[in-house]
Write an enzyme that holds these catalytic residues in place. Structure first.
Site, PDB file in Angstrom:
ATOM      1  N   CYS A   2       0.674  -1.119  -0.151  1.00 35.54           N
ATOM      2  CA  CYS A   2       0.162   0.028  -0.131  1.00 35.54           C
ATOM      3  C   CYS A   2       0.753   1.622   0.409  1.00 35.54           C
ATOM      4  CB  CYS A   2      -1.052   0.568   0.940  1.00 35.54           C
ATOM      5  SG  CYS A   2      -2.320  -1.073   1.655  1.00 35.54           S
ATOM      6  N   ASN A 102       0.152  -0.420   6.021  1.00 34.24           N
ATOM      7  CA  ASN A 102       1.534  -0.302   4.847  1.00 34.24           C
ATOM      8  C   ASN A 102       1.540  -1.059   5.948  1.00 34.24           C
ATOM      9  OD1 ASN A 102       3.806   0.545   3.216  1.00 34.24           O
ATOM     10  ND2 ASN A 102       2.596  -1.010   3.223  1.00 34.24           N
ATOM     11  N   TYR A 242      11.779  -4.463  -6.800  1.00 34.85           N
ATOM     12  CA  TYR A 242      10.031  -4.363  -7.466  1.00 34.85           C
ATOM     13  C   TYR A 242       9.232  -2.912  -7.931  1.00 34.85           C
ATOM     14  CZ  TYR A 242       5.292  -4.960  -9.692  1.00 34.85           C
ATOM     15  OH  TYR A 242       4.873  -4.807 -10.725  1.00 34.85           O
TER      16      TYR A 242
HETATM   17 MG    MG Z   1       7.896  -6.838 -14.557  1.00 34.82          MG
END
Ligand code: MG
Length: 456
Positions: A2, A102, A242
């Site tokens: 979040c 979060n 990521y």
């Molecule tokens: Mg990707």
């Protein structure tokens, strides 16, 4: 996952929160909400979907007040319903408490049971409601002690932005799994998941909320309650791999530069004698730059992303995920035809999207496809806020690298080593949680969760 945001002492609190959430949209696309405080009353607006679609000029104008809290949600615990949209707020006696959370707590079942025994009635399935009940069940009069006692009962990952009456509060769990930073915009203080939100509203970055720290922001300024003693840190490495935006600085260093370094390290460990290097956009872009630089190979854009499609992974159902892969990325045949390519990917989770993308590259005429991944194989579920729920779904927990390569239709597949990944980070190796790769969870898991690690 979040995104959370808060601002105090600004006449345009709601508008700035809207912009802050806009910058944090990548942290959750399911729903969003803003709560402000005006004339001692809370005003709120929430909706399903993207920040830009939920709010408009009139809505923001009606969210009066000089203090605000906002949230964008990616559901990990709690189902997808409008009831679960955050910020979560309660009125209790004469107090107002608003919570934007979060992370994921791991002792919710236990707390839930205790609270229900003491008469609590739950309306949602969110961790935040448990926090609210801990608040209402306390008899402590000093609000700083109250908040501190309340947080002591939580286990797991939490970065929180809260509003207790007219005090804005920021807090991080002692392990510091999720990021949270403090900024300043003239006389106003800002709290945000990532620094990219500060950049957008031109607030100056002051520092991170430290793991285990609670900050109280009121008209009097900022007061910090530091943790009593040094605690083991456990930053989520996946924030770098990521999740966070590359233009953010988290845990003390820049995400883009970290990803680029991961690419260089990957090139050292697993070079490919290729015609060109390319990434799977967008998440692989930054490591591809480092990988190509290290090997002195051309870095090409071999696939074009359609920017009008949301993040594919974020949609809960498998059907929509599969469908979206096809509309999201289009390979450029003229770049790929007859070429031997090194494809840089940030991570492979389930393998579904990767498989479809490799097929698309093959269909576009690539002669050899060698995939290199900037994190080690993901084998264990995350209980701290990343959406890798069960072992069954993680392709690397059931298949060898060779089998995965075959399944994805690759000529070769290699992952960065755990040591190499950690070496690419500026922080000491021990400051990271690497449980999703090696199953070494930094805390003892409750029985209910440990069964997920054992399942095949
Ligand atoms: Mg990707």
């Amino acid at each position: 996952m979040c995104g959370i945001f808060g601002i105090a002492n600004h006449k345009d609190a709601a508008k700035l929160t809207y912009l802050g959430l806009y910058a944090l949209q990548h942290r959750g696309e399911e729903s969003a909400g803003i709560v402000t405080r005006h004339c001692k009353k809370l005003l709120s607006y929430k909706g399903m979907g993207l920040v830009g679609d939920i709010f408009n000029k009139d809505v923001l104008k009606n969210l009066k007040g000089d203090i605000a809290v906002g949230h964008t949600r990616y559901s990990t615990t709690g189902s997808t319903t409008t009831k679960n949209i955050q910020p979560f707020y309660i009125k209790h006696k004469k107090e107002n408490l608003t919570i934007a959370h979060n992370g994921n707590l791991i002792n919710t079942a236990e707390l839930h049971g205790q609270l229900e025994k003491n008469g609590a009635i739950f309306q949602t399935t969110m961790d935040s409601e448990i926090i609210a009940h801990l608040f209402t069940h306390s008899n402590e009069k000093n609000y700083k002690k109250l908040i501190s006692n309340m947080l002591c009962q939580l286990q797991g990952a939490y970065s929180l932005v809260m509003l207790l009456n007219d005090v804005l509060i920021g807090a991080r769990d002692p392990f510091g799994w999720r990021p949270l930073c403090i900024g300043k915009l003239n006389e106003s203080y800002v709290l945000a998941s990532e620094t990219c939100a500060l950049d957008l509203i031109q607030a100056e970055y002051i520092r991170d909320v430290e793991p285990g720290e609670i900050v109280f922001i009121s008209k009097k300024g900022i007061e910090c309650l530091k943790p009593p003693k040094e605690h083991k840190k456990s930053f989520c490495v996946f924030e770098y791999i990521y999740f966070s935006r590359p233009d953010s600085n988290i845990f003390g260093s820049n995400v883009y530069l970290t990803r680029k370094q991961l690419g260089r390290q990957l090139a050292k460990e697993h070079p490919v004698d290729c015609d060109l290097v390319m990434s799977i956009p967008d998440s692989g872009n930054y490591a591809a730059v480092g990988y190509a630089e290290a090997l002195k190979k051309p870095c090409e854009v071999g696939m074009i992303r359609n920017h009008y499609v949301g993040r594919t992974f974020i949609q809960p159902s498998q059907f929509i995920r599969d469908f979206k892969v096809k509309v999201k990325l289009n390979p450029i045949k003229e770049v790929l035809k007859g070429k031997k390519i090194a494809v840089i990917e940030d991570s492979i989770v389930r393998g579904t999207t990767s498989r479809a993308r490799i097929k698309a590259l093959r269909d576009a005429g690539a002669k050899e496809i060698h995939m290199r991944v900037t994190c080690p194989p993901l084998k264990y579920p995350c209980f701290f806020g990343i959406d890798f729920p069960t072992k069954k779904e993680l392709i690397a927990s059931n298949q060898t690298i060779k089998e995965i390569a075959k399944h994805l239709g690759l000529d070769s597949l290699e992952y960065i080593s755990l040591e190499g990944m950690l070496k690419s980070m500026k922080q000491p190796d021990n400051d990271f949680c690497t449980a999703c790769f090696n199953g070494k969870y930094p805390v003892k898991l409750p029985k209910k969760l440990s069964k997920y690690i054992l399942e095949k």
